[in-house]
Design a protein around this motif. Structure first.
Motif, short mmCIF file in Angstrom:
data_model
loop_
_atom_site.label_atom_id
_atom_site.label_comp_id
_atom_site.label_asym_id
_atom_site.label_seq_id
_atom_site.Cartn_x
_atom_site.Cartn_y
_atom_site.Cartn_z
N SER A 49 8.85 -13.13 97.93
CA SER A 49 9.59 -13.77 96.83
C SER A 49 8.66 -14.61 95.96
O SER A 49 8.83 -14.68 94.74
CB SER A 49 10.74 -14.61 97.36
N LEU A 89 6.55 -12.27 93.69
CA LEU A 89 7.35 -11.76 92.57
C LEU A 89 7.60 -12.86 91.55
O LEU A 89 7.55 -12.61 90.33
CB LEU A 89 8.67 -11.19 93.08
N GLU A 90 7.89 -14.07 92.03
CA GLU A 90 8.12 -15.18 91.11
C GLU A 90 6.89 -15.45 90.26
O GLU A 90 6.99 -15.66 89.05
CB GLU A 90 8.51 -16.43 91.89
N ASP A 112 15.64 -14.92 99.90
CA ASP A 112 14.45 -15.58 99.33
C ASP A 112 14.32 -15.26 97.85
O ASP A 112 14.10 -16.14 97.01
CB ASP A 112 13.18 -15.12 100.05
N ILE A 113 14.43 -13.98 97.52
CA ILE A 113 14.23 -13.55 96.14
C ILE A 113 15.32 -14.12 95.24
O ILE A 113 15.04 -14.55 94.10
CB ILE A 113 14.18 -12.00 96.07
N PHE A 142 16.01 -14.45 88.81
CA PHE A 142 16.17 -13.14 89.44
C PHE A 142 17.62 -12.77 89.76
O PHE A 142 17.88 -11.79 90.45
CB PHE A 142 15.35 -13.07 90.73
N ARG A 191 14.64 -21.49 101.52
CA ARG A 191 13.80 -20.33 101.19
C ARG A 191 12.62 -20.27 102.15
O ARG A 191 11.96 -21.28 102.40
CB ARG A 191 13.32 -20.45 99.75
#
Length: 488
Positions: A323, A326-327, A22-23, A29, A317
């Motif tokens: 994720s 974080l995005e 996902d990340i 990233f 995803r």
């Protein structure tokens, strides 16, 4: 972008892989570092090999390290993700087995009820160790993303006593919304808008809109009752919907544990659950599923490793929050989700110190919660019963006060519906003794608990539960998978 993410409990192989892929679906990233840590060197090497294969197949500069030294993994981390299960399946088996001796039949036993409370007692000392390491070693202002259950208790301890910037994450809201969209005939999940609020695993869809049109109670009930599958699998949830007027996020089996009405007698349990899958109410269902999954993964590992060679597909995803959070924090692309945080006025009719789950927006400025939400009175009353148990459980875990622990278990809705105070006192003694190696805060209480157990006259029974199934062998699982392929 270049920063470090530490994953504690990374030996939870399937979930770690999902978070990782996902990340890496976020283009910015690709150059980050993942530091994996776990108590099991064996599991660490398995997951590292899978993640290395993904990096290699996609020609990414991503760095993956693995170590059993947690402090080393946390050095310089900007984000720390926890998906630990303290005591593993061995302790978890006692969370299910011992309460059954006292008539308490749990499907999952990881949130509240007798099993969930003891799970919290094992987790909280470890969570506080994580927080100490984060304060000392991680990047200043590091964010702790907790995926581990019992969600509310762990997050409560990390915020109140660990003094770390913490958010609890769960996927129950997303799964409930997917069900609602399906029964309402939505062409895609994006057609459904909703406000869902409450506490983890007791979150309520208090406002539903399909393509902008508000969905009322009667329409939702009719849609669920007309669905050929959910009308059978979610009988208990539908009954709660009829009585409360709103749908709960949690599965039929999970929800049944948090209420005092549906699992109090064996005949009632079989009336409300569905045995087509563990999540719909099977006795010890999640324990069986977890055991089978572990055995299956160990046997089929070469296939999992081979599958890791496929290119990443951003369209696959998942809707796990990590994720997306974080995005949003790193790129300022705003994300709306449902997060577990301290209440502090977010929900007007729940206690201020409680850990609630409610909508929020994430951007560079952090997680910004929507405040001023008021739950329907029945939903608030149900949540408050659990919050009182969670609060006592957290305080007991911090202090090592076995009497307070017993009071927490006594006040649990399902335990209170089934067991007498004498039974609860003995059951807690038995669970603390059985799990003593994972309960350092109760070390001084264990000898007296053993002494009480040797003299106790409270009767127990050898009971498998109202709806128990045996763990299937690898051969049985393989045959079932083959049959499903041939049928489909």
């Amino acid at each position: 972008m270049s920063f470090k993410i530490a994953i504690i409990g990374a030996g939870s192989v399937g979930f770690t892989k999902k978070l990782f892929t996902d990340i890496l679906c976020v283009p910015e990233f690709s150059d980050i570092e993942f530091a994996l840590t776990d108590l099991s060197e064996h599991n660490l090497q398995m997951i590292k090999a899978i993640l290395d294969r993904i990096v290699e197949a996609n020609r990414l500069p991503t760095k993956v390290t693995a170590t059993t030294d947690r402090r080393k993994a946390l050095e310089g981390a900007r984000y720390v993700i926890s998906c630990v299960r303290v005591g593993g399946l061995e302790a978890y088996a006692d969370d299910i087995r011992i309460p059954l001796k006292y008539g308490i039949d749990q499907c999952v036993g990881d949130t509240i009820c007798a099993g969930g409370i003891l799970y919290g007692q094992r987790n909280i000392p470890v969570i506080l160790d994580f927080c100490k390491d984060i304060r000392e070693l991680a990047e200043p202002g590091a964010k702790f993303l907790n995926y581990a259950n019992p969600m509310a208790m762990n997050t409560w301890a990390a915020i109140e006593y660990g003094k770390v910037d913490t958010v609890g994450l769960c996927h129950g809201v997303q799964h409930g919304a997917e069900q609602i969209a399906e029964v309402l005939g939505a062409k895609s999940h994006s057609e459904l808008d909703y406000v869902c609020s409450g506490i983890n695993h007791q979150t309520w869809f208090i406002d539903l809109r399909l393509n902008g049109r508000r969905i009322g109670k009667d329409e939702l009930i009719a849609a669920f009752e007309a669905h050929p599958v959910y009308s059978q699998q979610e009988k208990l949830r539908i009954d709660v919907l009829k009585r409360f007027g709103v749908y709960s996020t949690e599965s039929n089996g999970h929800l049944s544990e948090y209420l005092p009405w549906y699992r109090k007698r064996p005949d009632e349990i079989t009336r409300w659950i569905d045995m087509s899958d563990w999540i719909h109410g099977e006795t010890g269902g999640y324990l069986r599923y977890s055991t089978e999954t572990r055995n299956w993964f160990e046997t089929e590992y070469p296939q999992f490793l081979e599958a890791a060679s496929k290119p990443l597909d951003a369209s696959k995803r998942s809707n796990e929050h990590a994720s997306h959070i974080l995005e949003a924090l790193e790129t300022n692309r705003v994300y709306r989700g449902h997060f577990n945080v301290k209440n502090s006025g977010i929900i007007t009719n729940l206690p201020q110190d409680a850990i609630i789950e409610s909508p929020g927006f994430v951007d560079r400025f952090g997680i910004n919660m929507t405040s001023g939400i008021t739950l329907p009175e029945a939903c608030a009353a149900t949540c408050i019963s659990s919050i009182n148990v969670q609060r006592m459980s957290v305080h007991a875990a911090i202090s090592g006060d076995i009497d307070l622990l017993k009071l927490a278990v006594l006040h649990d809705p399902l335990v209170g519906a089934v067991s007498t105070p004498e039974e609860v006192w003995q059951m807690v003694d038995e669970m603390v003794v059985a799990q003593a190696r994972w309960l350092p805060q109760y070390a001084d209480a264990v000898p007296e608990a053993k002494e009480r157990l040797s003299k106790s006259k409270v009767k127990t029974r050898d009971w498998a539960g109202a709806a128990r199934r045996n763990v299937r062998s690898i051969e049985e699982l393989r045959a079932e998978k083959t049959a499903l392929k041939q049928a489909g």
